[in-house]
Design a protein around this motif. Sequence first.
Motif, mmCIF file in Angstrom:
data_model
loop_
_atom_site.group_PDB
_atom_site.id
_atom_site.type_symbol
_atom_site.label_atom_id
_atom_site.label_comp_id
_atom_site.label_asym_id
_atom_site.label_seq_id
_atom_site.Cartn_x
_atom_site.Cartn_y
_atom_site.Cartn_z
ATOM 1 N N GLY A 108 -7.248 -13.899 -8.231
ATOM 2 C CA GLY A 108 -5.729 -13.845 -7.700
ATOM 3 C C GLY A 108 -6.096 -13.370 -6.345
ATOM 4 O O GLY A 108 -4.986 -14.007 -5.374
ATOM 5 N N VAL A 109 -6.726 -12.719 -5.824
ATOM 6 C CA VAL A 109 -7.126 -12.344 -4.457
ATOM 7 C C VAL A 109 -7.280 -13.839 -3.636
ATOM 8 O O VAL A 109 -6.745 -13.911 -2.530
ATOM 9 C CB VAL A 109 -8.304 -11.238 -4.158
ATOM 10 C CG1 VAL A 109 -8.600 -11.200 -2.619
ATOM 11 C CG2 VAL A 109 -7.856 -9.931 -4.831
ATOM 12 N N GLN A 125 -5.431 -0.212 -8.539
ATOM 13 C CA GLN A 125 -6.473 -1.310 -8.789
ATOM 14 C C GLN A 125 -6.432 -2.613 -7.916
ATOM 15 O O GLN A 125 -7.623 -2.904 -7.152
ATOM 16 C CB GLN A 125 -6.221 -1.779 -10.331
ATOM 17 C CG GLN A 125 -7.358 -2.696 -10.761
ATOM 18 C CD GLN A 125 -6.971 -4.261 -10.628
ATOM 19 O OE1 GLN A 125 -5.780 -4.650 -10.622
ATOM 20 N NE2 GLN A 125 -7.919 -5.222 -10.566
ATOM 21 N N MET A 126 -5.235 -2.813 -7.542
ATOM 22 C CA MET A 126 -5.270 -4.165 -6.434
ATOM 23 C C MET A 126 -5.444 -3.638 -5.312
ATOM 24 O O MET A 126 -6.458 -4.476 -4.599
ATOM 25 C CB MET A 126 -3.766 -4.795 -6.572
ATOM 26 C CG MET A 126 -3.567 -5.720 -5.778
ATOM 27 S SD MET A 126 -4.389 -7.352 -6.830
ATOM 28 C CE MET A 126 -4.361 -8.602 -5.502
ATOM 29 N N LEU A 127 -5.050 -2.457 -4.727
ATOM 30 C CA LEU A 127 -5.611 -2.070 -3.229
ATOM 31 C C LEU A 127 -7.020 -1.851 -3.434
ATOM 32 O O LEU A 127 -7.880 -2.291 -2.340
ATOM 33 C CB LEU A 127 -5.145 -0.772 -3.017
ATOM 34 C CG LEU A 127 -3.542 -0.859 -2.882
ATOM 35 C CD1 LEU A 127 -2.916 0.711 -2.693
ATOM 36 C CD2 LEU A 127 -3.367 -1.464 -1.348
ATOM 37 N N GLY A 156 -12.347 -6.823 1.494
ATOM 38 C CA GLY A 156 -12.017 -7.266 3.048
ATOM 39 C C GLY A 156 -10.644 -7.728 3.364
ATOM 40 O O GLY A 156 -10.259 -7.903 4.342
ATOM 41 N N ALA A 157 -10.088 -8.025 2.008
ATOM 42 C CA ALA A 157 -8.678 -8.783 2.573
ATOM 43 C C ALA A 157 -7.603 -7.642 2.745
ATOM 44 O O ALA A 157 -6.550 -8.394 3.454
ATOM 45 C CB ALA A 157 -8.265 -9.365 0.894
ATOM 46 N N GLU A 171 2.832 -3.562 2.330
ATOM 47 C CA GLU A 171 3.910 -2.702 2.294
ATOM 48 C C GLU A 171 4.021 -1.823 1.000
ATOM 49 O O GLU A 171 3.536 -2.425 0.029
ATOM 50 C CB GLU A 171 5.213 -3.520 2.705
ATOM 51 C CG GLU A 171 5.366 -3.921 4.155
ATOM 52 C CD GLU A 171 5.359 -3.025 5.154
ATOM 53 O OE1 GLU A 171 5.639 -1.887 5.023
ATOM 54 O OE2 GLU A 171 5.219 -3.742 6.232
ATOM 55 N N GLU A 172 4.591 -0.789 1.203
ATOM 56 C CA GLU A 172 4.516 0.254 -0.036
ATOM 57 C C GLU A 172 5.348 -0.525 -1.237
ATOM 58 O O GLU A 172 4.993 -0.448 -2.529
ATOM 59 C CB GLU A 172 5.431 1.401 0.306
ATOM 60 C CG GLU A 172 5.356 2.408 -1.097
ATOM 61 C CD GLU A 172 5.861 3.779 -0.700
ATOM 62 O OE1 GLU A 172 6.255 4.593 -1.478
ATOM 63 O OE2 GLU A 172 5.736 4.152 0.673
ATOM 64 N N ASP A 173 6.449 -1.267 -1.020
ATOM 65 C CA ASP A 173 7.244 -1.891 -1.911
ATOM 66 C C ASP A 173 8.095 -3.058 -1.047
ATOM 67 O O ASP A 173 8.020 -3.218 -0.046
ATOM 68 C CB ASP A 173 8.201 -0.963 -2.676
ATOM 69 C CG ASP A 173 9.149 -0.190 -1.616
ATOM 70 O OD1 ASP A 173 9.450 -0.659 -0.474
ATOM 71 O OD2 ASP A 173 9.677 0.864 -1.932
#
Length: 126
Positions: free
Chosen positions: A71-72, A97-99, A106-107, A114-116
Amino acid sequence: MSGEHRPATGPDLRVTVERVSESVCVVRPVGDMDMDRRHQFAAALDEAMQPPAARVVVVDLAGLGFCDSTGVNALLTARTTASAAGIRLVVAGPSQQMLRLLEATGADEVFDIEEDVDAALNAADG
């Protein structure tokens, strides 16, 4: 804001592409994304950048339950395409998890995060 919705569905993943204005498009994957579902996500990202292309594409990850490195990779590929076309790609609402995945690869250094979606849309207007 109203826009055009184009859902694409597959096992355990739903992706919508919504044009919220002439210059902004939001891609929303909901569910789990892995190697088997990456192509569906990539196709939606490609659709968001087709003419007439938006100036900003926001990828709303708030509804994504799971994402692996494929996905990344789809996001990174879309970023390259967007950059070449003069389109700003913004990632919004990533889970912890995604963060962590973005940081581990390194992405996080190459994406505007952004937060949302509201914060992304406000940044797009500014």
